[in-house]
Design a protein around this motif. Structure first.
Motif, PDB file in Angstrom:
ATOM      1  N   UNK A   7       2.812 -12.885 -10.629  1.00 57.59           N
ATOM      2  CA  UNK A   7       3.619 -11.838 -11.266  1.00 57.59           C
ATOM      3  C   UNK A   7       4.906 -11.695 -10.467  1.00 57.59           C
ATOM      4  N   UNK A   8       6.024 -11.782 -11.174  1.00 54.19           N
ATOM      5  CA  UNK A   8       7.327 -11.699 -10.514  1.00 54.19           C
ATOM      6  C   UNK A   8       8.110 -10.490 -11.043  1.00 54.19           C
ATOM      7  N   UNK A   9       8.379  -9.539 -10.141  1.00 56.39           N
ATOM      8  CA  UNK A   9       9.278  -8.447 -10.483  1.00 56.39           C
ATOM      9  C   UNK A   9       8.620  -7.175 -10.961  1.00 56.39           C
ATOM     10  N   UNK A  10       7.297  -7.045 -10.802  1.00 59.41           N
ATOM     11  CA  UNK A  10       6.617  -5.807 -11.175  1.00 59.41           C
ATOM     12  C   UNK A  10       6.075  -5.128  -9.928  1.00 59.41           C
ATOM     13  N   UNK A  11       6.329  -3.827  -9.805  1.00 60.94           N
ATOM     14  CA  UNK A  11       5.921  -3.106  -8.602  1.00 60.94           C
ATOM     15  C   UNK A  11       4.528  -2.496  -8.741  1.00 60.94           C
ATOM     16  N   UNK A  12       3.641  -2.875  -7.842  1.00 59.69           N
ATOM     17  CA  UNK A  12       2.359  -2.184  -7.692  1.00 59.69           C
ATOM     18  C   UNK A  12       1.816  -2.448  -6.300  1.00 59.69           C
ATOM     19  N   UNK A  13       1.060  -1.487  -5.794  1.00 57.02           N
ATOM     20  CA  UNK A  13       0.537  -1.588  -4.436  1.00 57.02           C
ATOM     21  C   UNK A  13      -0.981  -1.445  -4.394  1.00 57.02           C
ATOM     22  N   UNK A  14      -1.587  -1.212  -5.563  1.00 55.63           N
ATOM     23  CA  UNK A  14      -3.038  -1.005  -5.628  1.00 55.63           C
ATOM     24  C   UNK A  14      -3.667  -1.975  -6.612  1.00 55.63           C
ATOM     25  N   UNK A  15      -4.840  -2.437  -6.279  1.00 59.56           N
ATOM     26  CA  UNK A  15      -5.575  -3.339  -7.165  1.00 59.56           C
ATOM     27  C   UNK A  15      -6.116  -2.557  -8.362  1.00 59.56           C
ATOM     28  N   UNK A  16      -6.109  -3.204  -9.550  1.00 61.68           N
ATOM     29  CA  UNK A  16      -6.710  -2.593 -10.727  1.00 61.68           C
ATOM     30  C   UNK A  16      -7.147  -3.693 -11.691  1.00 61.68           C
ATOM     31  N   UNK A  35      11.336  -2.791  -3.098  1.00 65.90           N
ATOM     32  CA  UNK A  35      12.500  -3.635  -2.783  1.00 65.90           C
ATOM     33  C   UNK A  35      12.402  -4.984  -3.491  1.00 65.90           C
ATOM     34  N   UNK A  36      11.237  -5.588  -3.474  1.00 61.04           N
ATOM     35  CA  UNK A  36      11.064  -6.897  -4.092  1.00 61.04           C
ATOM     36  C   UNK A  36      11.061  -6.806  -5.621  1.00 61.04           C
ATOM     37  N   UNK A  37      10.390  -5.784  -6.146  1.00 63.61           N
ATOM     38  CA  UNK A  37      10.258  -5.674  -7.595  1.00 63.61           C
ATOM     39  C   UNK A  37      11.588  -5.365  -8.272  1.00 63.61           C
ATOM     40  N   UNK A  38      12.444  -4.627  -7.598  1.00 59.01           N
ATOM     41  CA  UNK A  38      13.677  -4.200  -8.234  1.00 59.01           C
ATOM     42  C   UNK A  38      14.893  -4.999  -7.771  1.00 59.01           C
ATOM     43  N   UNK A  43      13.767 -13.047  -9.301  1.00 64.87           N
ATOM     44  CA  UNK A  43      12.418 -12.602  -9.643  1.00 64.87           C
ATOM     45  C   UNK A  43      11.511 -12.919  -8.450  1.00 64.87           C
ATOM     46  N   UNK A  44      11.093 -11.903  -7.725  1.00 63.67           N
ATOM     47  CA  UNK A  44      10.321 -12.102  -6.511  1.00 63.67           C
ATOM     48  C   UNK A  44       8.832 -11.890  -6.756  1.00 63.67           C
ATOM     49  N   UNK A  45       8.036 -12.679  -6.080  1.00 63.44           N
ATOM     50  CA  UNK A  45       6.583 -12.600  -6.203  1.00 63.44           C
ATOM     51  C   UNK A  45       6.097 -11.239  -5.713  1.00 63.44           C
ATOM     52  N   UNK A  46       5.445 -10.497  -6.595  1.00 63.52           N
ATOM     53  CA  UNK A  46       4.974  -9.161  -6.221  1.00 63.52           C
ATOM     54  C   UNK A  46       3.470  -8.983  -6.428  1.00 63.52           C
TER      55      UNK A  46
END
Length: 278
Positions: A7-16, A35-38, A43-46
């Motif tokens: 996934x490139x460019x989506x911000x999340x910090x928790x598994x779901x 920082x990476x997602x935005x 397009x950075x690996x997030x």
């Protein structure tokens, strides 16, 4: 065979998890993830999504849902077989070097602050996109994709984006009210008030809350290729410029996408199309 997509460019910090897919974030620190997602230059690996079976349509929809949340284009890579080694090492850190058009900021809070807001919407939106009967009854799918397209296309033009947003909203409103004849400003005000929005057909002292404003600008743009129009009211001339109202309308349509899907959350400001603060 178990597969993984980057996934490139989506911000999340928790598994779901969602629809049998498991989402693993690359970052647990919200500052790094944001920082990476935005990043607007690449397009950075997030993160990574793990799945048992690859469904290209499901991934297409997921890409759109994640993009809608960020109001930035999000990419999901082709699948690779999972191995015991570090999954993040299998994918490039940069998926694409390309300018990303900002759609005005993410529409949902970061999961570091509202744990379930984003994941709940992803689950709901993916279910809605897979529900053909819901799509037929409400035309929500049309509304959703027309609301997501403006910041994903390159280059982005305000007049084209506005027309897409208005067209998606009109399609949804006319379908849910089953009315193809009444003028659209009347129907927008009626339907959106049913959804809980503080909007009117015409409110001269608050033109941003007037559906007439947005309909008038669309009509002028469509018929005269102009972003400016006027209206006479009580002997005075009211001037309208699309650029003055586009930010409000863009947020309003995004909020309608959320509300029309059945999504709700106490942390959301449903009047943010006026206050400009989600």
């Amino acid at each position: 065979m178990t597969l993984a997509c980057a996934i490139y460019g989506y911000e999340f910090t928790r598994e779901f998890t969602c629809q049998g897919m498991r989402f693993l974030p690359r970052y647990t620190c919200v500052t790094d993830a944001s920082e990476k997602a935005r990043d607007l230059a690449s397009y950075q690996l997030t993160g990574i999504v793990i799945l048992e079976k690859y469904d290209s349509h499901q991934i297409f929809c997921l890409e759109a849902v994640l993009s809608f949340i960020e109001h930035l284009d999000v990419l999901i890579s082709d699948p690779l077989p999972m191995q015991d080694s570090d999954l993040f090492e299998k994918f490039p850190l940069i998926g694409r070097t390309s300018t990303r058009n900002s759609g005005g900021g993410a529409v949902l809070h970061q999961d570091a602050f509202c744990f379930d807001m984003r994941s709940d919407f992803i689950k709901l939106a993916m279910d809605r996109l897979a529900d053909e009967q819901f799509a037929k009854n409400t035309r929500w799918k049309t509304l959703f994709f027309k609301a997501t397209t403006p910041f994903r296309i390159k280059p982005s033009y305000v007049d084209v984006s506005y027309f897409l947003l208005f067209s998606g909203l009109e399609t949804y409103v006319r379908q849910t009210l089953n009315d193809r004849e009444t003028q659209i400003s009347t129907l927008i005000a009626r339907r959106l008030r049913q959804l809980g929005f503080d909007i009117y057909e015409f409110k001269p002292k608050d033109l941003k809350r007037s559906a007439d404003t947005y309909a008038r600008l669309r009509n002028r743009q469509f018929h005269n290729s102009s972003m400016q129009t006027t209206r006479k009211y009580q002997g005075k001339v009211i001037d309208y410029n699309l650029l003055d109202y586009y930010p409000n309308f863009r947020i309003l349509v995004s909020l309608v996408v959320l509300k029309a899907s059945g999504f709700d959350h106490p942390a959301l400001n449903w009047d943010s199309w006026i206050t400009m603060q989600y």
